[in-house]
Design an enzyme around this catalytic site. Sequence first.
Site, PDB file in Angstrom:
ATOM      1  CE  LYS A   1      -0.959   0.415   4.900  1.00 56.97           C
ATOM      2  NZ  LYS A   1      -1.875   0.949   5.858  1.00 56.97           N
TER       3      LYS A   1
ATOM      4  N   GLY B   1       6.416   1.325  28.712  1.00 57.49           N
ATOM      5  CA  GLY B   1       6.750   0.005  28.183  1.00 57.49           C
ATOM      6  C   GLY B   1       8.257  -0.211  28.152  1.00 57.49           C
TER       7      GLY B   1
ATOM      8  CB  ILE C   1       9.979  -0.433  20.860  1.00 52.59           C
ATOM      9  CG1 ILE C   1       9.775  -1.335  19.637  1.00 52.59           C
ATOM     10  CG2 ILE C   1       9.854   1.042  20.493  1.00 52.59           C
ATOM     11  CD1 ILE C   1       8.492  -1.101  18.875  1.00 52.59           C
TER      12      ILE C   1
ATOM     13  CB  ALA D   1      12.777  -8.803  10.658  1.00 55.00           C
TER      14      ALA D   1
ATOM     15  CG  HIS E   1      43.096 -16.027  23.242  1.00 54.67           C
ATOM     16  ND1 HIS E   1      42.266 -15.635  24.269  1.00 54.67           N
ATOM     17  CD2 HIS E   1      44.310 -15.452  23.479  1.00 54.67           C
ATOM     18  CE1 HIS E   1      42.952 -14.869  25.111  1.00 54.67           C
ATOM     19  NE2 HIS E   1      44.194 -14.737  24.646  1.00 54.67           N
TER      20      HIS E   1
HETATM   21  P1  FAD Z   1       5.657  -5.642   8.136  1.00 53.67           P
HETATM   22  O1  FAD Z   1       7.102  -5.422   8.079  1.00 53.67           O
HETATM   23  O2  FAD Z   1       4.852  -4.870   9.103  1.00 53.67           O
HETATM   24  O3  FAD Z   1       5.118  -5.376   6.660  1.00 53.67           O
HETATM   25  C1  FAD Z   1       3.779  -5.393   6.339  1.00 53.67           C
HETATM   26  C2  FAD Z   1       3.569  -4.577   5.074  1.00 53.67           C
HETATM   27  O4  FAD Z   1       2.263  -4.813   4.589  1.00 53.67           O
HETATM   28  C3  FAD Z   1       3.656  -3.076   5.300  1.00 53.67           C
HETATM   29  O5  FAD Z   1       4.544  -2.502   4.374  1.00 53.67           O
HETATM   30  C4  FAD Z   1       2.226  -2.582   5.070  1.00 53.67           C
HETATM   31  O6  FAD Z   1       2.166  -1.289   4.501  1.00 53.67           O
HETATM   32  C5  FAD Z   1       1.715  -3.622   4.103  1.00 53.67           C
HETATM   33  N1  FAD Z   1       0.266  -3.765   4.094  1.00 53.67           N
HETATM   34  C6  FAD Z   1      -0.550  -3.944   5.161  1.00 53.67           C
HETATM   35  N2  FAD Z   1      -1.821  -4.115   4.764  1.00 53.67           N
HETATM   36  C7  FAD Z   1      -1.810  -4.041   3.408  1.00 53.67           C
HETATM   37  C8  FAD Z   1      -2.804  -4.166   2.405  1.00 53.67           C
HETATM   38  N3  FAD Z   1      -4.086  -4.435   2.704  1.00 53.67           N
HETATM   39  N4  FAD Z   1      -2.427  -4.008   1.113  1.00 53.67           N
HETATM   40  C9  FAD Z   1      -1.146  -3.760   0.779  1.00 53.67           C
HETATM   41  N5  FAD Z   1      -0.159  -3.653   1.685  1.00 53.67           N
HETATM   42  C10 FAD Z   1      -0.485  -3.807   2.980  1.00 53.67           C
HETATM   43  N6  FAD Z   1      12.488  -7.143  14.301  1.00 53.67           N
HETATM   44  C11 FAD Z   1      13.682  -7.767  14.305  1.00 53.67           C
HETATM   45  O7  FAD Z   1      13.746  -8.973  14.024  1.00 53.67           O
HETATM   46  N7  FAD Z   1      14.841  -7.096  14.584  1.00 53.67           N
HETATM   47  C12 FAD Z   1      14.829  -5.785  14.895  1.00 53.67           C
HETATM   48  O8  FAD Z   1      15.883  -5.207  15.146  1.00 53.67           O
HETATM   49  C13 FAD Z   1      13.598  -5.107  14.926  1.00 53.67           C
HETATM   50  N8  FAD Z   1      13.541  -3.804  15.232  1.00 53.67           N
HETATM   51  C14 FAD Z   1      12.340  -3.155  15.227  1.00 53.67           C
HETATM   52  C15 FAD Z   1      12.311  -1.815  15.580  1.00 53.67           C
HETATM   53  C16 FAD Z   1      11.114  -1.126  15.595  1.00 53.67           C
HETATM   54  C17 FAD Z   1      11.104   0.324  15.966  1.00 53.67           C
HETATM   55  C18 FAD Z   1       9.915  -1.798  15.219  1.00 53.67           C
HETATM   56  C19 FAD Z   1       8.612  -1.065  15.174  1.00 53.67           C
HETATM   57  C20 FAD Z   1       9.931  -3.134  14.880  1.00 53.67           C
HETATM   58  C21 FAD Z   1      11.151  -3.832  14.890  1.00 53.67           C
HETATM   59  N9  FAD Z   1      11.217  -5.185  14.583  1.00 53.67           N
HETATM   60  C22 FAD Z   1      12.425  -5.828  14.602  1.00 53.67           C
HETATM   61  C23 FAD Z   1      10.019  -5.955  14.246  1.00 53.67           C
HETATM   62  C24 FAD Z   1       9.922  -6.125  12.708  1.00 53.67           C
HETATM   63  O9  FAD Z   1       9.887  -4.853  12.109  1.00 53.67           O
HETATM   64  C25 FAD Z   1       8.692  -6.915  12.350  1.00 53.67           C
HETATM   65  O10 FAD Z   1       8.676  -8.136  13.055  1.00 53.67           O
HETATM   66  C26 FAD Z   1       8.662  -7.216  10.866  1.00 53.67           C
HETATM   67  O11 FAD Z   1       8.688  -6.034  10.114  1.00 53.67           O
HETATM   68  C27 FAD Z   1       7.429  -8.034  10.490  1.00 53.67           C
HETATM   69  O12 FAD Z   1       7.447  -8.285   9.140  1.00 53.67           O
HETATM   70  P2  FAD Z   1       6.109  -8.532   8.315  1.00 53.67           P
HETATM   71  O13 FAD Z   1       6.546  -8.807   6.923  1.00 53.67           O
HETATM   72  O14 FAD Z   1       5.271  -9.525   9.013  1.00 53.67           O
HETATM   73  O15 FAD Z   1       5.291  -7.167   8.379  1.00 53.67           O
HETATM   74  P1  NAI Z   2       7.218  -5.535  23.718  1.00 49.39           P
HETATM   75  O1  NAI Z   2       6.162  -6.550  23.788  1.00 49.39           O
HETATM   76  O2  NAI Z   2       8.619  -5.941  23.513  1.00 49.39           O
HETATM   77  O3  NAI Z   2       7.222  -4.663  25.038  1.00 49.39           O
HETATM   78  C1  NAI Z   2       6.087  -4.015  25.518  1.00 49.39           C
HETATM   79  C2  NAI Z   2       6.319  -3.721  26.982  1.00 49.39           C
HETATM   80  O4  NAI Z   2       5.286  -2.876  27.427  1.00 49.39           O
HETATM   81  C3  NAI Z   2       6.294  -4.975  27.844  1.00 49.39           C
HETATM   82  O5  NAI Z   2       7.403  -4.972  28.688  1.00 49.39           O
HETATM   83  C4  NAI Z   2       4.982  -4.853  28.587  1.00 49.39           C
HETATM   84  O6  NAI Z   2       5.011  -5.473  29.842  1.00 49.39           O
HETATM   85  C5  NAI Z   2       4.855  -3.337  28.695  1.00 49.39           C
HETATM   86  N1  NAI Z   2       3.492  -2.867  28.892  1.00 49.39           N
HETATM   87  C6  NAI Z   2       2.358  -3.337  28.339  1.00 49.39           C
HETATM   88  N2  NAI Z   2       1.308  -2.633  28.779  1.00 49.39           N
HETATM   89  C7  NAI Z   2       1.784  -1.687  29.627  1.00 49.39           C
HETATM   90  C8  NAI Z   2       1.198  -0.660  30.388  1.00 49.39           C
HETATM   91  N3  NAI Z   2      -0.117  -0.479  30.392  1.00 49.39           N
HETATM   92  N4  NAI Z   2       1.992   0.119  31.148  1.00 49.39           N
HETATM   93  C9  NAI Z   2       3.344  -0.070  31.163  1.00 49.39           C
HETATM   94  N5  NAI Z   2       3.947  -1.035  30.452  1.00 49.39           N
HETATM   95  C10 NAI Z   2       3.187  -1.830  29.689  1.00 49.39           C
HETATM   96  O7  NAI Z   2       6.715  -4.506  22.595  1.00 49.39           O
HETATM   97  P2  NAI Z   2       7.450  -3.283  21.916  1.00 49.39           P
HETATM   98  O8  NAI Z   2       8.661  -2.901  22.664  1.00 49.39           O
HETATM   99  O9  NAI Z   2       6.394  -2.261  21.693  1.00 49.39           O
HETATM  100  O10 NAI Z   2       7.878  -3.908  20.536  1.00 49.39           O
HETATM  101  C11 NAI Z   2       6.896  -4.458  19.648  1.00 49.39           C
HETATM  102  C12 NAI Z   2       7.456  -5.613  18.890  1.00 49.39           C
HETATM  103  O11 NAI Z   2       8.467  -5.196  18.011  1.00 49.39           O
HETATM  104  C13 NAI Z   2       8.037  -6.651  19.817  1.00 49.39           C
HETATM  105  O12 NAI Z   2       7.254  -7.812  19.736  1.00 49.39           O
HETATM  106  C14 NAI Z   2       9.396  -6.911  19.315  1.00 49.39           C
HETATM  107  O13 NAI Z   2       9.584  -8.273  19.049  1.00 49.39           O
HETATM  108  C15 NAI Z   2       9.516  -6.122  18.018  1.00 49.39           C
HETATM  109  N6  NAI Z   2      10.804  -5.422  18.066  1.00 49.39           N
HETATM  110  C16 NAI Z   2      11.936  -6.164  17.980  1.00 49.39           C
HETATM  111  C17 NAI Z   2      13.163  -5.576  18.095  1.00 49.39           C
HETATM  112  C18 NAI Z   2      14.371  -6.425  18.034  1.00 49.39           C
HETATM  113  O14 NAI Z   2      14.259  -7.577  17.644  1.00 49.39           O
HETATM  114  N7  NAI Z   2      15.536  -5.933  18.409  1.00 49.39           N
HETATM  115  C19 NAI Z   2      13.314  -4.139  18.282  1.00 49.39           C
HETATM  116  C20 NAI Z   2      12.059  -3.461  18.405  1.00 49.39           C
HETATM  117  C21 NAI Z   2      10.865  -4.093  18.267  1.00 49.39           C
END
Ligand code: FAD
Ligand code: NAI
Length: 467
Positions: free
Chosen positions: A34, A181, A185, A321, A445
């Site tokens: 999208k 939280g 993140i 991811a 090492h």
């Molecule tokens: P998404 O990446 O969310 O992609 C879904 C796509 O579908 C989007 O582009 C959306 O626009 C599109 N879409 C939705 N509905 C429609 C529709 N009806 N038609 C057309 N397109 C549509 N994960 C890690 O493993 N390592 C990390 O370091 C990490 N860091 C993160 C940091 C942040 C700040 C955040 C928010 C997330 C992070 N994640 C990380 C989580 C990771 O981004 C997600 O787990 C991953 O992107 C999921 O992939 P996905 O393909 O399922 O969906």
């Molecule tokens: P998260 O599930 O990791 O953390 C959410 C936190 O918020 C938890 O500790 C939870 O106990 C707390 N929480 C929930 N409700 C609350 C409330 N009412 N008040 C206070 N605390 C509360 O989710 P987050 O950090 O938002 O990340 C979302 C997803 O993105 C995660 O599932 C994570 O796997 C993915 N992500 C992965 C990264 C990585 O792999 N390095 C980096 C960033 C995101």
Amino acid sequence: MSSFDVAIIGSGPGGYVAAIRAAQLGFKTAIIEKYNSLGGTCLNVGCIPSKALLSSSHHYAELAHMAENGIEISGKVKVNLAQMIARKQSVVDQTVGGINYLMEKNKITVFNGLGSFADATHINITAADGSVQTIEAKYSIIATGSKPSSLPFIKIDKERIITSTEALKLPEIPKHLIIIGGGVIGIELGQVYLRLGAQVSVVEYLDRIIPGMDAALSKELTKVLKKQGMKFYTSHKVKEVSRKGKAVTVKADDAKGAELVLEGDYCLVAVGRRPYTDGLQAEKAGVQLTDRGQIQVNDHLQTTASNIYAIGDVVRGAMLAHKAEEEGVMVAEYLAGQKPHIDYNLIPGVVYTWPEVAAVGKTEEQLKEAGVAYKAGSFPFKALGRARASGDTDGFVKILADAQTDEVLGVHMIGARAADLIAEAVTAMEFRASAEDISRMSHAHPTFAEAIKEAALAATDNRALHT
Ligand code: FAD
Ligand code: NAI
């Protein structure tokens, strides 16, 4: 009407990887996104931009240790946030450009527009200008990902009360960033702004940060981040978030009902993410959702419509991811008649703070709860020559192994380069190694990886060499 063997809705790491694998396997493949930019959350507003900012802010934090390393900096060093964010964006643009190239190279047709099911084999694609075209697909893969979730009483205004998306492009360094939280993140982006000079307070509902990981990792990360100046309010239930001009107030109650009032200028809401299916019209294809809003799938990631599959954040399991990527590959291979398999227990989790936190397999808490007899071996980074040489002495590696068979059941680490070190543990566990197997492998090492060998020695027979 164009018709395809496989149509994928969503171009995140789940969707675009599924598309590549499907094309490799000879399917005529389409991907629908999208937004104009491919790559989904991960590339545009997730993994990649957050790691770019973590990396830039880490360079800045490192400057504090230059003098002890014999490097003198004359003149004032200052942060240029706009440049940091511009660099982050150029990293994102390059990475997204790479996906466009991969789509072209694999002859995948890309449609920009919102994909909605007309029925189980037809998808309407609505472009930004409102025009609609319909394609036919023998198989579809839903990879629509997730969006930030919030709390019912919070109004995200995207200016001062923000999600991770806005936190990746703030116009200024907050004076006091309040984070709701203490998950991945909250902690990663909290460390970015802490390093840049913000006061950072984390309000967490549970009794520890990164609650999904082994408790020993939470404890060590809390200790290190407290030392760096981050403030934690665990076991606090947020009840109100309000804004007056530039001021943001967060109110929460602790477990005994005592009220906490925090005044800041930005509030990042990071309480998890929710599966995203808005506009998809899944019901028209016979695709059912769970009561948590996820697409319901079976062990083959097949939905309740037999020709439609779903992967990534929109289905059950970790929102990561690399998990989405594995599922994309799995579905494409399954459609090609292969018998792929994912061991979800061996999907590693990483927090990209410094020190990094990484884990795979079972935590101690999970083993205790399941009544599994296990033994644990730990090794601290401060006993490693390599860690001392680079001044990265925080952290440890902990290996959990079956008490009888010595099979490795979980590896938990916090320390320099843990994000990369965890791959050794995943490999070992994939081949069902014992702790002794790891302890008898030669590790170069001096390296950080020696901590894994030493922890394995400790787990084998309590015979680490260097403690
Ligand atoms: P998404 O990446 O969310 O992609 C879904 C796509 O579908 C989007 O582009 C959306 O626009 C599109 N879409 C939705 N509905 C429609 C529709 N009806 N038609 C057309 N397109 C549509 N994960 C890690 O493993 N390592 C990390 O370091 C990490 N860091 C993160 C940091 C942040 C700040 C955040 C928010 C997330 C992070 N994640 C990380 C989580 C990771 O981004 C997600 O787990 C991953 O992107 C999921 O992939 P996905 O393909 O399922 O969906
Ligand atoms: P998260 O599930 O990791 O953390 C959410 C936190 O918020 C938890 O500790 C939870 O106990 C707390 N929480 C929930 N409700 C609350 C409330 N009412 N008040 C206070 N605390 C509360 O989710 P987050 O950090 O938002 O990340 C979302 C997803 O993105 C995660 O599932 C994570 O796997 C993915 N992500 C992965 C990264 C990585 O792999 N390095 C980096 C960033 C995101």
